[in-house]
Design a protein around this motif. Sequence first.
Motif, PDB file in Angstrom:
ATOM      1  N   MET A  78     -15.028  22.535  -0.733  1.00  0.00           N
ATOM      2  CA  MET A  78     -14.159  23.150  -0.714  1.00  0.00           C
ATOM      3  C   MET A  78     -13.738  24.067  -1.847  1.00  0.00           C
ATOM      4  O   MET A  78     -15.515  23.913  -2.578  1.00  0.00           O
ATOM      5  CB  MET A  78     -12.939  22.751  -2.238  1.00  0.00           C
ATOM      6  N   ALA A  79     -13.371  25.415  -1.828  1.00  0.00           N
ATOM      7  CA  ALA A  79     -14.455  26.519  -2.372  1.00  0.00           C
ATOM      8  C   ALA A  79     -13.738  26.341  -4.300  1.00  0.00           C
ATOM      9  O   ALA A  79     -12.839  25.578  -4.195  1.00  0.00           O
ATOM     10  CB  ALA A  79     -13.624  28.239  -1.893  1.00  0.00           C
ATOM     11  N   HIS A  80     -14.015  27.694  -4.923  1.00  0.00           N
ATOM     12  CA  HIS A  80     -14.456  27.677  -6.411  1.00  0.00           C
ATOM     13  C   HIS A  80     -14.478  28.913  -7.204  1.00  0.00           C
ATOM     14  O   HIS A  80     -14.879  29.417  -6.292  1.00  0.00           O
ATOM     15  CB  HIS A  80     -14.904  26.396  -7.293  1.00  0.00           C
ATOM     16  N   ASP A  81     -13.346  29.028  -7.767  1.00  0.00           N
ATOM     17  CA  ASP A  81     -14.107  30.368  -8.619  1.00  0.00           C
ATOM     18  C   ASP A  81     -15.103  30.771  -9.173  1.00  0.00           C
ATOM     19  O   ASP A  81     -15.176  29.861 -10.414  1.00  0.00           O
ATOM     20  CB  ASP A  81     -12.410  30.455  -9.455  1.00  0.00           C
ATOM     21  N   THR A  82     -15.874  31.321  -8.760  1.00  0.00           N
ATOM     22  CA  THR A  82     -17.409  31.680  -9.324  1.00  0.00           C
ATOM     23  C   THR A  82     -17.096  32.154 -10.878  1.00  0.00           C
ATOM     24  O   THR A  82     -17.625  31.422 -11.277  1.00  0.00           O
ATOM     25  CB  THR A  82     -18.083  32.517  -8.320  1.00  0.00           C
ATOM     26  N   GLY A  83     -16.537  32.982 -10.540  1.00  0.00           N
ATOM     27  CA  GLY A  83     -16.162  33.859 -12.193  1.00  0.00           C
ATOM     28  C   GLY A  83     -15.906  32.803 -12.999  1.00  0.00           C
ATOM     29  O   GLY A  83     -16.246  32.663 -14.195  1.00  0.00           O
TER      30      GLY A  83
ATOM     31  N   ASN B 244     -28.213  15.016 -14.044  1.00  0.00           N
ATOM     32  CA  ASN B 244     -28.360  15.080 -12.779  1.00  0.00           C
ATOM     33  C   ASN B 244     -26.704  13.926 -12.308  1.00  0.00           C
ATOM     34  O   ASN B 244     -26.008  14.354 -11.546  1.00  0.00           O
ATOM     35  CB  ASN B 244     -29.169  12.736 -12.171  1.00  0.00           C
ATOM     36  N   PHE B 245     -26.843  13.474 -14.097  1.00  0.00           N
ATOM     37  CA  PHE B 245     -25.106  12.724 -13.893  1.00  0.00           C
ATOM     38  C   PHE B 245     -23.950  13.599 -14.204  1.00  0.00           C
ATOM     39  O   PHE B 245     -23.564  14.104 -13.596  1.00  0.00           O
ATOM     40  CB  PHE B 245     -24.522  11.899 -14.820  1.00  0.00           C
ATOM     41  N   LEU B 246     -24.127  15.040 -14.969  1.00  0.00           N
ATOM     42  CA  LEU B 246     -23.162  15.646 -14.763  1.00  0.00           C
ATOM     43  C   LEU B 246     -23.171  16.942 -13.400  1.00  0.00           C
ATOM     44  O   LEU B 246     -21.949  17.021 -13.320  1.00  0.00           O
ATOM     45  CB  LEU B 246     -23.532  16.961 -16.065  1.00  0.00           C
ATOM     46  N   ALA B 247     -24.043  17.029 -13.173  1.00  0.00           N
ATOM     47  CA  ALA B 247     -24.140  17.987 -11.213  1.00  0.00           C
ATOM     48  C   ALA B 247     -23.102  16.569 -10.791  1.00  0.00           C
ATOM     49  O   ALA B 247     -22.166  16.921  -9.885  1.00  0.00           O
ATOM     50  CB  ALA B 247     -25.520  17.514 -11.384  1.00  0.00           C
ATOM     51  N   GLN B 248     -23.221  15.329 -10.843  1.00  0.00           N
ATOM     52  CA  GLN B 248     -22.182  14.387  -9.663  1.00  0.00           C
ATOM     53  C   GLN B 248     -20.926  14.272  -9.930  1.00  0.00           C
ATOM     54  O   GLN B 248     -20.442  14.404  -9.171  1.00  0.00           O
ATOM     55  CB  GLN B 248     -23.174  12.772  -9.808  1.00  0.00           C
ATOM     56  N   THR B 249     -20.798  14.268 -11.467  1.00  0.00           N
ATOM     57  CA  THR B 249     -19.362  14.377 -12.037  1.00  0.00           C
ATOM     58  C   THR B 249     -18.720  15.533 -11.273  1.00  0.00           C
ATOM     59  O   THR B 249     -17.986  15.863 -11.106  1.00  0.00           O
ATOM     60  CB  THR B 249     -19.462  14.058 -12.856  1.00  0.00           C
ATOM     61  N   ILE B 250     -19.591  17.327 -11.902  1.00  0.00           N
ATOM     62  CA  ILE B 250     -18.892  18.323 -11.130  1.00  0.00           C
ATOM     63  C   ILE B 250     -19.017  17.806  -9.983  1.00  0.00           C
ATOM     64  O   ILE B 250     -17.279  18.716  -9.337  1.00  0.00           O
ATOM     65  CB  ILE B 250     -19.712  19.105 -11.590  1.00  0.00           C
ATOM     66  N   ARG B 251     -19.598  17.834  -8.795  1.00  0.00           N
ATOM     67  CA  ARG B 251     -19.145  17.701  -8.102  1.00  0.00           C
ATOM     68  C   ARG B 251     -17.933  17.004  -7.467  1.00  0.00           C
ATOM     69  O   ARG B 251     -17.612  17.449  -6.315  1.00  0.00           O
ATOM     70  CB  ARG B 251     -20.723  17.427  -6.899  1.00  0.00           C
TER      71      ARG B 251
ATOM     72  N   LYS C 195     -15.597  16.846  -8.865  1.00  0.00           N
ATOM     73  CA  LYS C 195     -13.979  17.566  -8.794  1.00  0.00           C
ATOM     74  C   LYS C 195     -14.250  19.120  -8.609  1.00  0.00           C
ATOM     75  O   LYS C 195     -13.757  19.442  -9.379  1.00  0.00           O
ATOM     76  CB  LYS C 195     -14.031  17.304 -10.151  1.00  0.00           C
ATOM     77  N   GLU C 196     -14.893  19.318  -7.381  1.00  0.00           N
ATOM     78  CA  GLU C 196     -14.894  20.357  -6.946  1.00  0.00           C
ATOM     79  C   GLU C 196     -13.391  21.033  -6.585  1.00  0.00           C
ATOM     80  O   GLU C 196     -12.869  20.529  -6.266  1.00  0.00           O
ATOM     81  CB  GLU C 196     -15.952  19.708  -5.267  1.00  0.00           C
ATOM     82  N   GLY C 197     -13.615  22.517  -7.390  1.00  0.00           N
ATOM     83  CA  GLY C 197     -12.024  22.969  -7.370  1.00  0.00           C
ATOM     84  C   GLY C 197     -11.877  23.665  -8.339  1.00  0.00           C
ATOM     85  O   GLY C 197     -10.581  24.129  -8.879  1.00  0.00           O
ATOM     86  N   THR C 198     -11.589  22.780  -9.034  1.00  0.00           N
ATOM     87  CA  THR C 198     -11.434  22.138 -11.082  1.00  0.00           C
ATOM     88  C   THR C 198     -12.473  22.268 -11.915  1.00  0.00           C
ATOM     89  O   THR C 198     -12.633  22.494 -13.023  1.00  0.00           O
ATOM     90  CB  THR C 198     -10.663  20.422 -10.769  1.00  0.00           C
ATOM     91  N   TRP C 199     -13.266  23.730 -12.042  1.00  0.00           N
ATOM     92  CA  TRP C 199     -13.754  24.067 -12.655  1.00  0.00           C
ATOM     93  C   TRP C 199     -13.510  24.466 -13.869  1.00  0.00           C
ATOM     94  O   TRP C 199     -14.050  24.159 -14.777  1.00  0.00           O
ATOM     95  CB  TRP C 199     -15.119  25.333 -11.874  1.00  0.00           C
ATOM     96  N   THR C 200     -12.503  25.152 -13.816  1.00  0.00           N
ATOM     97  CA  THR C 200     -11.940  25.495 -14.505  1.00  0.00           C
ATOM     98  C   THR C 200     -11.238  24.503 -15.938  1.00  0.00           C
ATOM     99  O   THR C 200     -11.421  24.702 -17.498  1.00  0.00           O
ATOM    100  CB  THR C 200     -10.797  26.704 -14.933  1.00  0.00           C
ATOM    101  N   SER C 201     -11.163  23.260 -15.871  1.00  0.00           N
ATOM    102  CA  SER C 201     -11.363  22.567 -16.752  1.00  0.00           C
ATOM    103  C   SER C 201     -12.389  21.508 -17.186  1.00  0.00           C
ATOM    104  O   SER C 201     -12.330  20.570 -17.327  1.00  0.00           O
ATOM    105  CB  SER C 201     -10.213  20.979 -16.326  1.00  0.00           C
ATOM    106  N   VAL C 202     -13.699  22.159 -16.664  1.00  0.00           N
ATOM    107  CA  VAL C 202     -14.469  21.173 -16.790  1.00  0.00           C
ATOM    108  C   VAL C 202     -14.940  22.151 -18.675  1.00  0.00           C
ATOM    109  O   VAL C 202     -15.983  20.624 -19.512  1.00  0.00           O
ATOM    110  CB  VAL C 202     -15.843  22.080 -16.342  1.00  0.00           C
ATOM    111  N   HIS C 203     -15.235  22.662 -18.895  1.00  0.00           N
ATOM    112  CA  HIS C 203     -15.934  23.466 -20.206  1.00  0.00           C
ATOM    113  C   HIS C 203     -15.143  24.571 -20.774  1.00  0.00           C
ATOM    114  O   HIS C 203     -14.794  24.991 -19.834  1.00  0.00           O
ATOM    115  CB  HIS C 203     -17.227  23.169 -19.816  1.00  0.00           C
ATOM    116  N   ASP C 204     -14.415  25.028 -21.494  1.00  0.00           N
ATOM    117  CA  ASP C 204     -14.046  25.916 -22.487  1.00  0.00           C
ATOM    118  C   ASP C 204     -14.880  26.770 -22.399  1.00  0.00           C
ATOM    119  O   ASP C 204     -14.473  28.211 -23.111  1.00  0.00           O
ATOM    120  CB  ASP C 204     -12.983  25.834 -23.270  1.00  0.00           C
ATOM    121  N   GLY C 205     -16.106  27.331 -22.792  1.00  0.00           N
ATOM    122  CA  GLY C 205     -16.801  27.893 -22.587  1.00  0.00           C
ATOM    123  C   GLY C 205     -17.947  28.006 -23.939  1.00  0.00           C
ATOM    124  O   GLY C 205     -18.563  28.541 -24.549  1.00  0.00           O
TER     125      GLY C 205
END
Length: 273
Positions: free
Chosen positions: A1-6, A211-218, A220-230
Amino acid sequence: MAHDTGSSLTRIFAPAKPPAGAKAGTVGEAADAKPPVVVSLSASAPAAPAPAGAPAAKSFAEVTTDARAALDANLARMKESGRTLGMGANQGSQADIDAAFQGMDRRSLHAIASNSGGLFSKDEQAFAQTVMSQQLVEATGMDDPAGFQRDPARGFLAGVRFLDTVSAEEKASDNWRLNRAVAQTNYESSMTRDHPGEKAENVDSGDPVVNFLAQTIRSKEGTWTSVHDGSYVDDLSRITLFKDGTDASGLQKARQGAGTATRDAAARIDITL
């Protein structure tokens, strides 16, 4: 699934609330202004190995003390010339930030950003975090949005390589682990999307938490904006990626694995000595 890179990188690589008036070098701002490089360390020019006979590296406590002294000296010189970083007002121009942190390497910046020894103010931490983010933005090439978008995978890989050059102290931080995991997953995703049939490089950091973070992020592909507020991250358990509590136990186990790996490495060093 594509995600919003920016969107993902604006949130991950740059402070959400940089000091007012400062050009923090976020992805969103990069289209309007190219952030200057404040410190010379970059992905294309990693620190050279110490020559034979060179003095031993300073302890992080020594680096912290030196960073405090260097920052005080820089601020004093600025004051003499009628300039200020505007600590009380939490404001500072890019030129002022450059002057305040001139001569500092990435390890010194991390000492300030992480408030090592409790020696630095909230504003000083925020400015140092901004400079560190600028370095990462430049390393990935995101300060040139048009060039970056021609091959995001190459930019993300450069970000991975840059993060792999930093100090052991920074690599032990939650902020580094999150940035490293995001750079890795974005690189792998971009390779799949933009380079079908090509084999991605192995960018496994060897860090159980990454490794765990990468697995968790994958997952939830497509929901990047909920990962971290910056914001600068000093506790992964509090970021929105884990807000529902479903992965809290996995994060704890990964932390335990990282602690074991660190102790094992120390034991091997002791045996070698």
